[in-house]
Design an enzyme around this catalytic site. Structure first.
Site, PDB file in Angstrom:
ATOM      1  N   ARG A 128       0.846  -1.209   0.000  1.00  0.00           N
ATOM      2  CA  ARG A 128       0.000   0.000   0.000  1.00  0.00           C
ATOM      3  C   ARG A 128       0.882   1.260   0.000  1.00  0.00           C
ATOM      4  O   ARG A 128       1.894   1.330   0.676  1.00  0.00           O
ATOM      5  CB  ARG A 128      -0.886   0.027   1.253  1.00  0.00           C
ATOM      6  N   ARG A 172      -0.536  -5.289  14.896  1.00  0.00           N
ATOM      7  CA  ARG A 172      -1.911  -4.840  14.590  1.00  0.00           C
ATOM      8  C   ARG A 172      -2.844  -6.046  14.441  1.00  0.00           C
ATOM      9  O   ARG A 172      -3.992  -6.003  14.871  1.00  0.00           O
ATOM     10  CB  ARG A 172      -1.912  -4.009  13.313  1.00  0.00           C
TER      11      ARG A 172
HETATM   12  P1  AP5 Z   1      -7.434  -0.235   2.700  1.00  0.00           P
HETATM   13  O1  AP5 Z   1      -8.749   0.112   2.102  1.00  0.00           O
HETATM   14  O2  AP5 Z   1      -6.470   0.874   2.971  1.00  0.00           O
HETATM   15  O3  AP5 Z   1      -7.643  -1.169   4.001  1.00  0.00           O
HETATM   16  P2  AP5 Z   1      -8.103  -0.805   5.474  1.00  0.00           P
HETATM   17  O4  AP5 Z   1      -8.948  -1.944   5.961  1.00  0.00           O
HETATM   18  O5  AP5 Z   1      -8.695   0.565   5.522  1.00  0.00           O
HETATM   19  O6  AP5 Z   1      -6.686  -0.872   6.162  1.00  0.00           O
HETATM   20  P3  AP5 Z   1      -6.044  -0.023   7.343  1.00  0.00           P
HETATM   21  O7  AP5 Z   1      -4.657  -0.576   7.482  1.00  0.00           O
HETATM   22  O8  AP5 Z   1      -6.169   1.451   7.095  1.00  0.00           O
HETATM   23  O9  AP5 Z   1      -6.911  -0.441   8.536  1.00  0.00           O
HETATM   24  P4  AP5 Z   1      -6.527  -0.352  10.026  1.00  0.00           P
HETATM   25  O10 AP5 Z   1      -7.814  -0.638  10.654  1.00  0.00           O
HETATM   26  O11 AP5 Z   1      -5.405  -1.173  10.490  1.00  0.00           O
HETATM   27  O12 AP5 Z   1      -5.903   1.110  10.119  1.00  0.00           O
HETATM   28  P5  AP5 Z   1      -6.504   2.480  10.647  1.00  0.00           P
HETATM   29  O13 AP5 Z   1      -5.984   3.533   9.771  1.00  0.00           O
HETATM   30  O14 AP5 Z   1      -7.953   2.369  10.905  1.00  0.00           O
HETATM   31  O15 AP5 Z   1      -6.743  -1.314   1.737  1.00  0.00           O
HETATM   32  C1  AP5 Z   1      -5.457  -1.828   2.014  1.00  0.00           C
HETATM   33  C2  AP5 Z   1      -4.675  -2.004   0.689  1.00  0.00           C
HETATM   34  O16 AP5 Z   1      -5.313  -3.013  -0.088  1.00  0.00           O
HETATM   35  C3  AP5 Z   1      -4.649  -0.733  -0.193  1.00  0.00           C
HETATM   36  O17 AP5 Z   1      -3.423  -0.682  -0.866  1.00  0.00           O
HETATM   37  C4  AP5 Z   1      -5.802  -0.952  -1.195  1.00  0.00           C
HETATM   38  O18 AP5 Z   1      -5.552  -0.285  -2.412  1.00  0.00           O
HETATM   39  C5  AP5 Z   1      -5.795  -2.481  -1.344  1.00  0.00           C
HETATM   40  N1  AP5 Z   1      -7.127  -3.048  -1.545  1.00  0.00           N
HETATM   41  C6  AP5 Z   1      -8.283  -2.701  -0.924  1.00  0.00           C
HETATM   42  N2  AP5 Z   1      -9.295  -3.493  -1.329  1.00  0.00           N
HETATM   43  C7  AP5 Z   1      -8.743  -4.379  -2.214  1.00  0.00           C
HETATM   44  C8  AP5 Z   1      -9.275  -5.457  -2.972  1.00  0.00           C
HETATM   45  N3  AP5 Z   1     -10.579  -5.821  -2.885  1.00  0.00           N
HETATM   46  N4  AP5 Z   1      -8.432  -6.149  -3.764  1.00  0.00           N
HETATM   47  C9  AP5 Z   1      -7.102  -5.816  -3.858  1.00  0.00           C
HETATM   48  N5  AP5 Z   1      -6.557  -4.789  -3.174  1.00  0.00           N
HETATM   49  C10 AP5 Z   1      -7.367  -4.087  -2.355  1.00  0.00           C
HETATM   50  O19 AP5 Z   1      -5.799   2.560  12.097  1.00  0.00           O
HETATM   51  C11 AP5 Z   1      -4.424   2.786  12.222  1.00  0.00           C
HETATM   52  C12 AP5 Z   1      -4.065   2.863  13.702  1.00  0.00           C
HETATM   53  O20 AP5 Z   1      -4.769   3.952  14.340  1.00  0.00           O
HETATM   54  C13 AP5 Z   1      -4.422   1.639  14.560  1.00  0.00           C
HETATM   55  O21 AP5 Z   1      -3.456   0.637  14.481  1.00  0.00           O
HETATM   56  C14 AP5 Z   1      -4.495   2.277  15.960  1.00  0.00           C
HETATM   57  O22 AP5 Z   1      -3.213   2.531  16.488  1.00  0.00           O
HETATM   58  C15 AP5 Z   1      -5.164   3.617  15.667  1.00  0.00           C
HETATM   59  N6  AP5 Z   1      -6.629   3.529  15.735  1.00  0.00           N
HETATM   60  C16 AP5 Z   1      -7.495   3.655  14.677  1.00  0.00           C
HETATM   61  N7  AP5 Z   1      -8.758   3.507  15.098  1.00  0.00           N
HETATM   62  C17 AP5 Z   1      -8.699   3.291  16.440  1.00  0.00           C
HETATM   63  C18 AP5 Z   1      -9.680   3.052  17.438  1.00  0.00           C
HETATM   64  N8  AP5 Z   1     -10.985   2.995  17.125  1.00  0.00           N
HETATM   65  N9  AP5 Z   1      -9.263   2.856  18.702  1.00  0.00           N
HETATM   66  C19 AP5 Z   1      -7.954   2.915  19.028  1.00  0.00           C
HETATM   67  N10 AP5 Z   1      -6.969   3.129  18.142  1.00  0.00           N
HETATM   68  C20 AP5 Z   1      -7.339   3.309  16.848  1.00  0.00           C
END
Ligand code: AP5
Length: 224
Positions: A128, A172
């Site tokens: 990504r 994660r």
């Molecule tokens: P993408 O759409 O970016 O996936 P995602 O599920 O949004 O992945 P994230 O890594 O952003 O999720 P996350 O929950 O770990 O992170 P967040 O930012 O929320 O897709 C991923 C890749 O695959 C991309 O390259 C895309 O192009 C590709 N792709 C997508 N669909 C595809 C398909 N069908 N086929 C092929 N390729 C595809 O959180 C980050 C951090 O923030 C956490 O670790 C934590 O520290 C903190 N945090 C966030 N929310 C909270 C909370 N509620 N409480 C406490 N801490 C939190």
């Protein structure tokens, strides 16, 4: 209409959230994006959450809860529904959100789980890339930019998230199993969680979600 998307890191929540928000004119509430924006401001809070995120741990519920409450209130004031991406992430966050929505006289209509096997999400995350300026997400294998390292939409620089390196990815995934899976079990027991196969191409996953929204219509949830 309010929708909550669940799924392991890299399952495609952000990608599907963009499509759904565009289709239903929802406010995209991504706690990951909100926290990354906070980190960029370099405030005391930003530095603290930045360290936690880099290690792949969850930010304390109280901090995230307050940021979410503010955004939800703003969306409701504008008369718009919300797409929750990455929130709630554990049972405490679910209870807090349900209490808030009850006070605001609304509810989550669709809880959607993006199901995908762990090796596939690791593959997606390491390839990504994200635009530093507009936040658009690419994938070097499946959705590469036209020019290496440059965003098609705004010309911004593409970078690899600090938490998309293998050590943080592992943490994660452990956090997801420890904190988020019990929340999903709770929703399953209450008959609220709807699953789609997130291993399919982006458009196919979107069609599956649209189909279950059409099938189920709006649904009133009860607070457990
Ligand atoms: P993408 O759409 O970016 O996936 P995602 O599920 O949004 O992945 P994230 O890594 O952003 O999720 P996350 O929950 O770990 O992170 P967040 O930012 O929320 O897709 C991923 C890749 O695959 C991309 O390259 C895309 O192009 C590709 N792709 C997508 N669909 C595809 C398909 N069908 N086929 C092929 N390729 C595809 O959180 C980050 C951090 O923030 C956490 O670790 C934590 O520290 C903190 N945090 C966030 N929310 C909270 C909370 N509620 N409480 C406490 N801490 C939190």
């Amino acid at each position: 209409m309010n929708i909550a998307l669940f799924g392991p890191p890299g399952s495609g929540k952000g990608t599907q959230a963009e499509l759904l928000c565009d289709r239903f004119k929802l406010v995209h509430l991504s706690t990951g994006d909100i926290l990354r924006a906070e980190r960029r401001k370099c405030t005391e809070l930003g530095k603290r959450v930045g360290e936690i995120m880099k290690e792949g741990r969850l930010v304390p519920d109280e901090i995230v809860g307050e940021l979410v409450q503010k955004r939800v209130q703003e969306a409701m004031d504008e008369g718009r529904g919300v797409l929750f991406d990455g929130y709630p992430r554990n049972l405490r966050q679910l209870q807090r959100l349900e209490s808030l929505l009850t006070v605001l006289d609304t509810q989550i209509d669709h809880f959607v789980s993006l199901d995908i096997a762990p090796p596939k999400v690791v593959d997606r995350m390491v390839s990504r890339r994200t635009c530093r300026s507009c936040g658009r997400v690419y994938n070097l294998k499946w959705q590469p930019p036209e020019t290496d390292g440059v965003c098609d939409a705004c010309g911004g620089e593409l970078y690899q998230r600090a938490d998309d390196r293998s050590e943080a990815i592992e943490k994660r995934l452990v956090e997801y199993g420890r904190q988020t899976e019990p929340l999903m079990q709770n929703l399953t027991q209450r008959g609220l969680l709807q699953k789609v196969c997130a291993e399919e191409p982006v458009e196919e996953v979107f069609s599956q979600i649209m189909e279950l929204i059409r099938r189920n219509g709006r649904r009133q949830i009860s607070v457990s």
